[in-house]
Structure formats: structure tokens, C-alpha cells
Design a protein around this motif. Structure first.
Motif, PDB file in Angstrom:
ATOM      1  N   GLN A   1      -3.256  -1.381  -1.787  1.00 51.94           N
ATOM      2  CA  GLN A   1      -4.125  -0.219  -1.657  1.00 51.94           C
ATOM      3  C   GLN A   1      -5.270  -0.350  -2.660  1.00 51.94           C
ATOM      4  O   GLN A   1      -5.050  -0.474  -3.865  1.00 51.94           O
TER       5      GLN A   1
ATOM      6  N   GLN B   1       0.824  -1.210   0.000  1.00 46.79           N
ATOM      7  CA  GLN B   1       0.000   0.000   0.000  1.00 46.79           C
ATOM      8  C   GLN B   1       0.862   1.265   0.000  1.00 46.79           C
ATOM      9  O   GLN B   1       0.358   2.366  -0.239  1.00 46.79           O
TER      10      GLN B   1
ATOM     11  N   PRO C   1      -2.903   2.494  -6.296  1.00 49.34           N
ATOM     12  CA  PRO C   1      -4.078   1.686  -5.969  1.00 49.34           C
ATOM     13  C   PRO C   1      -4.371   0.637  -7.038  1.00 49.34           C
ATOM     14  O   PRO C   1      -3.967   0.764  -8.190  1.00 49.34           O
TER      15      PRO C   1
END
Length: 252
Positions: free
Chosen positions: A174, A144, A191
Motif C-alpha cells: 500500500q 496492502q 502504507p
């Protein structure tokens, strides 16, 4: 993508910024809730993470094997918070981290744990481990923070290289895209959507059997290395959904 094609400035930024965080307050950046904790509280938090994400998932993680006979890999071990807990469960634990400052703290913290082995890697591959075969790979609150999808892909390919057929790579990325709307950095990493996760698994040779927490910070992925026979374990207790669905959270 070959390691040589990854921007070395990204890796240098990751290394420098995590070294600085380790010097400033390693526990704060590893786990906010334990920033000012005692040693026992700090390592107990790692045991809770292992209980929540590994001990509740024995069919997928152990697959009928004696954990004391298993060799496991941890990517991004920081100051050894989870590494110690893994070493209490498994036979041998190999853990890597890009930060030399974190490595120094982990070596000190794990000096009394002979089956925990820590390595300073280059932040993108597992060449420092040679050709060792691992039975299970794990990573939590690490990817993340990685700002490059190429780096995460490289790690996945490297785990595939070392993981035994049928073995599991369980890790968290993430999943909250809004958190990085101004671009990823070494704190709010790149992400992944659910489709991104499936694409990465397939590109790296894995079967993306289960996923949980898409669209959240704690997006968990179960990547299995294919094997020559069909022996799929069931989902862990209280998660009896169909393959590929997102099991409900359980206090991770």
C-alpha cells in the motif's frame, strides 16, 4: 524484529477477519471485479495478473532460466486465483496463507494442479516451508491488507532466507498514505513511502533495484537478493528507466 516480538493479537485479528471474509464471499474480497464470476473467469483474472507482472518481466524474473525448472513462492494465495496461473508457468509453486478458510478453498480449487503446494502458515513467517530454496517470490494485493509493518518486515526477511542469491522478490504494498489516515486495519494495511520501501529493503538485506507506483495503492517493489557477481538484467520491455526509478504502469 524477531517473530516472537510481533503482537500475537495482530496475527489473531488478521486470521479471524480473513477467515470471516472467506466464509462470507472469498471471491469478493480477493478481487472485487470477480466477485460473482464463474470459475473460468476467476482463474483467468489470475492469468492476466501473471501476464502483466511476470511474463512482461522475464529478464528480472526468469534471468535466463527455464521457468519449468524454477521453484517459486507466493505469499497470500487466498483461494488459489494466482496460484493456478503461476503453476501453469513455473515448475513448482509453494503458496502460503494465514486463513484456514482460504486454504480449504484453495486446496479444493487446485486439486487438479499437482505442482501447486498450499500451506497454512502463521501469518508472519515461512517456517512451515522449512529450508526449501526458491528461485522467485511473488505477492500481489496481500501486503496492502497487513496492518503491521513488523509483519511485512518479517516476511521480507523470511523470503531473503529462502531465496537463492540473485533471485527476485517482486511484491506490491500500500503506497497511498491518505487511505489509512485513521490507522491501518486488515483491509487498508500500513502504507509505505518510497523512502520506507528502500529502508525496508536495506534492513532485510535486499537491493531495492526498481520501484513503481509510489503514492498509489499499487506500489510495486523489486527486491533482489545480492549475489557474488554482477549480472543485473535490464528493466522489462517498455520500462527502460534508470535503476531505482518508477517504471510506468502497464495495466496491472
Amino acid at each position: 524484529m524477531p517473530t516472537a516480538d510481533i503482537d500475537p493479537l495482530v496475527l489473531e485479528r488478521m486470521r479471524c477477519e480473513w477467515d470471516e471474509r472467506a466464509r462470507e464471499n472469498a471471491r469478493h474480497y480477493i478481487n472485487y471485479a470477480n466477485a460473482e464470476s464463474t470459475d473460468e473467469e476467476f482463474f483467468e483474472s489470475g492469468r492476466r495478473n501473471v501476464e502483466n507482472e511476470i511474463l512482461t518481466d522475464p529478464g528480472n524474473v526468469f534471468q535466463g532460466r527455464d521457468p519449468k525448472q524454477m521453484i517459486v513462492l507466493e505469499i497470500g494465495r487466498g483461494a488459489g486465483r494466482i496460484t493456478r496461473a503461476l503453476a501453469e508457468v513455473f515448475g513448482q509453486v509453494y503458496a502460503v496463507d494465514i486463513s484456514g478458510e482460504m486454504i480449504a478453498k484453495a486446496e479444493l480449487a487446485l486439486a487438479d494442479v499437482p505442482n501447486a503446494h498450499v500451506f497454512h502458515n502463521n501469518g508472519v513467517d515461512l517456517q512451515v516451508l522449512g529450508e526449501i530454496q526458491i528461485d522467485f517470490a511473488f505477492s500481489y494485493i496481500v501486503f496492502q491488507h497487513i496492518p503491521s509493518r513488523d509483519v511485512i518486515y518479517s516476511y521480507a526477511r523470511e523470503v531473503f532466507r529462502l531465496l537463492r542469491p540473485g533471485g527476485l522478490f517482486k511484491f506490491q504494498v500500500q503506497g497511498e498514505t491518505a487511505a489509512t489516515e485513521h490507522g491501518p486495519d486488515t483491509w487498508l494495511g500500513v502504507p509505505f513511502t518510497d523512502a520506507d520501501a528502500v529502508e525496508m529493503a536495506q534492513a532485510c538485506g535486499f537491493e531495492p533495484r526498481y520501484r513503481r507506483g509510489a503514492d498509489s495503492q499499487y506500489f510495486w517493489l523489486w527486491f533482489f537478493k545480492p549475489q557474488t557477481f554482477s549480472n543485473k538484467p535490464s528493466l522489462p520491455e517498455h520500462r527502460q528507466e534508470s535503476a531505482g526509478s518508477a517504471p510506468p504502469p502497464h495495466g496491472s
